[in-house]
Design a protein around this motif. Structure first.
Motif, PDB file in Angstrom:
ATOM      1  N   ALA A  38     -17.586   4.306 -47.619  1.00  0.00           N
ATOM      2  CA  ALA A  38     -16.656   5.476 -47.632  1.00  0.00           C
ATOM      3  C   ALA A  38     -16.078   5.577 -48.812  1.00  0.00           C
ATOM      4  N   ARG A  39     -15.688   6.778 -48.975  1.00  0.00           N
ATOM      5  CA  ARG A  39     -15.100   7.558 -50.015  1.00  0.00           C
ATOM      6  C   ARG A  39     -12.718   8.228 -50.107  1.00  0.00           C
ATOM      7  N   VAL A  40     -12.560   7.130 -50.505  1.00  0.00           N
ATOM      8  CA  VAL A  40     -11.219   7.669 -50.641  1.00  0.00           C
ATOM      9  C   VAL A  40     -11.330   8.856 -52.599  1.00  0.00           C
ATOM     10  N   GLY A  41     -10.599   9.583 -52.485  1.00  0.00           N
ATOM     11  CA  GLY A  41     -10.331  10.240 -53.219  1.00  0.00           C
ATOM     12  C   GLY A  41     -11.562  10.185 -54.429  1.00  0.00           C
ATOM     13  N   ASP A  42     -11.515   9.862 -55.353  1.00  0.00           N
ATOM     14  CA  ASP A  42     -11.781   9.233 -56.577  1.00  0.00           C
ATOM     15  C   ASP A  42     -13.312   8.329 -56.482  1.00  0.00           C
ATOM     16  N   GLY A  43     -12.416   7.151 -55.138  1.00  0.00           N
ATOM     17  CA  GLY A  43     -13.413   6.448 -54.787  1.00  0.00           C
ATOM     18  C   GLY A  43     -14.201   6.015 -54.234  1.00  0.00           C
ATOM     19  N   LEU A  44     -14.914   4.876 -54.188  1.00  0.00           N
ATOM     20  CA  LEU A  44     -16.439   4.916 -53.610  1.00  0.00           C
ATOM     21  C   LEU A  44     -15.886   3.127 -53.090  1.00  0.00           C
ATOM     22  N   TYR A  45     -16.055   2.928 -51.783  1.00  0.00           N
ATOM     23  CA  TYR A  45     -15.977   1.030 -51.501  1.00  0.00           C
ATOM     24  C   TYR A  45     -16.749   1.153 -50.447  1.00  0.00           C
ATOM     25  N   HIS A  87      -6.091   0.952 -48.585  1.00  0.00           N
ATOM     26  CA  HIS A  87      -6.698   0.652 -46.885  1.00  0.00           C
ATOM     27  C   HIS A  87      -6.415   1.509 -45.969  1.00  0.00           C
ATOM     28  N   ALA A  88      -5.315   2.117 -46.042  1.00  0.00           N
ATOM     29  CA  ALA A  88      -4.896   2.516 -44.877  1.00  0.00           C
ATOM     30  C   ALA A  88      -6.063   4.070 -45.178  1.00  0.00           C
ATOM     31  N   ASP A  89      -5.823   4.661 -46.295  1.00  0.00           N
ATOM     32  CA  ASP A  89      -6.937   5.833 -46.153  1.00  0.00           C
ATOM     33  C   ASP A  89      -8.509   5.564 -45.920  1.00  0.00           C
ATOM     34  N   TYR A  94     -13.220   5.599 -43.609  1.00  0.00           N
ATOM     35  CA  TYR A  94     -14.247   4.769 -42.163  1.00  0.00           C
ATOM     36  C   TYR A  94     -14.425   5.677 -40.687  1.00  0.00           C
ATOM     37  N   ARG A  95     -13.896   5.322 -40.052  1.00  0.00           N
ATOM     38  CA  ARG A  95     -12.830   6.152 -38.910  1.00  0.00           C
ATOM     39  C   ARG A  95     -13.941   7.449 -38.153  1.00  0.00           C
ATOM     40  N   GLU A  96     -13.502   8.006 -39.284  1.00  0.00           N
ATOM     41  CA  GLU A  96     -13.975   9.422 -40.145  1.00  0.00           C
ATOM     42  C   GLU A  96     -15.250   9.288 -39.654  1.00  0.00           C
ATOM     43  N   VAL A 110     -13.188  -2.322 -40.516  1.00  0.00           N
ATOM     44  CA  VAL A 110     -11.547  -1.588 -40.834  1.00  0.00           C
ATOM     45  C   VAL A 110     -10.809  -2.670 -39.732  1.00  0.00           C
ATOM     46  N   GLY A 111      -9.020  -2.373 -40.969  1.00  0.00           N
ATOM     47  CA  GLY A 111      -8.337  -2.821 -39.964  1.00  0.00           C
ATOM     48  C   GLY A 111      -8.287  -4.441 -40.908  1.00  0.00           C
ATOM     49  N   GLU A 112      -7.062  -5.394 -41.235  1.00  0.00           N
ATOM     50  CA  GLU A 112      -6.347  -5.809 -41.841  1.00  0.00           C
ATOM     51  C   GLU A 112      -7.275  -6.707 -42.538  1.00  0.00           C
ATOM     52  N   HIS A 113      -7.910  -7.569 -41.248  1.00  0.00           N
ATOM     53  CA  HIS A 113      -8.801  -8.485 -41.340  1.00  0.00           C
ATOM     54  C   HIS A 113     -10.133  -8.197 -42.306  1.00  0.00           C
ATOM     55  N   ARG A 114     -10.248  -6.409 -42.589  1.00  0.00           N
ATOM     56  CA  ARG A 114     -11.194  -6.709 -43.521  1.00  0.00           C
ATOM     57  C   ARG A 114     -10.356  -6.014 -45.311  1.00  0.00           C
TER      58      ARG A 114
END
Length: 125
Positions: A38-45, A87-89, A94-96, A110-114
């Motif tokens: 998944a991507r958030v901004g300029d980051g890949l995770y 993490h929230a983003d 991931y959900r989207e 997804v979620g705090e456990h990850r």
């Protein structure tokens, strides 16, 4: 510091799956493991769906470096910690991206456990 190009971010971020291989102590690559990205901004995770005991995750953290393949891109990377404010983003990304899958499947990443098994992929020199 090396950064992802806009094209790499777009292509890897849009890829359905990513293949990740960590490096052995002798510098050779371990076999590739397929996972979601998944991507958030300029980051890949990536996240370990099976927690900190997953083999690929333990080896990636131990080696700190490896190689990824996704979206027609193949690149050496460093495995880094994710900033706590992402993490929230990342959960939303991931959900989207994987919304067509059953919630119990998406819930594995997804979620705090990850949060503690989230790896930021950083292009290596």
């Amino acid at each position: 510091m090396t950064e992802w190009t806009p094209d790499e971010l777009d292509r890897i971020g849009a890829a359905e799956e990513l293949e990740l291989a960590s490096r052995r102590p002798d510098g050779t690559l371990r076999p590739y493991v397929t996972m979601w990205v998944a991507r958030v901004g300029d980051g890949l995770y990536v996240r370990s769906a099976y927690g900190p005991e997953a083999g690929w995750y333990r080896r990636a953290v131990a080696s700190g470096t490896g190689r990824i393949r996704a979206g027609g891109i193949e690149r050496d990377v460093r495995f880094a910690d994710a900033a706590t404010d992402v993490h929230a983003d990342l959960d939303a990304a991931y959900r989207e991206k994987y919304a067509r899958y059953a919630e119990n499947i998406v819930a594995t990443v997804v979620g705090e456990h990850r949060y503690d098994v989230t790896v930021r992929l950083v292009p290596a020199g």
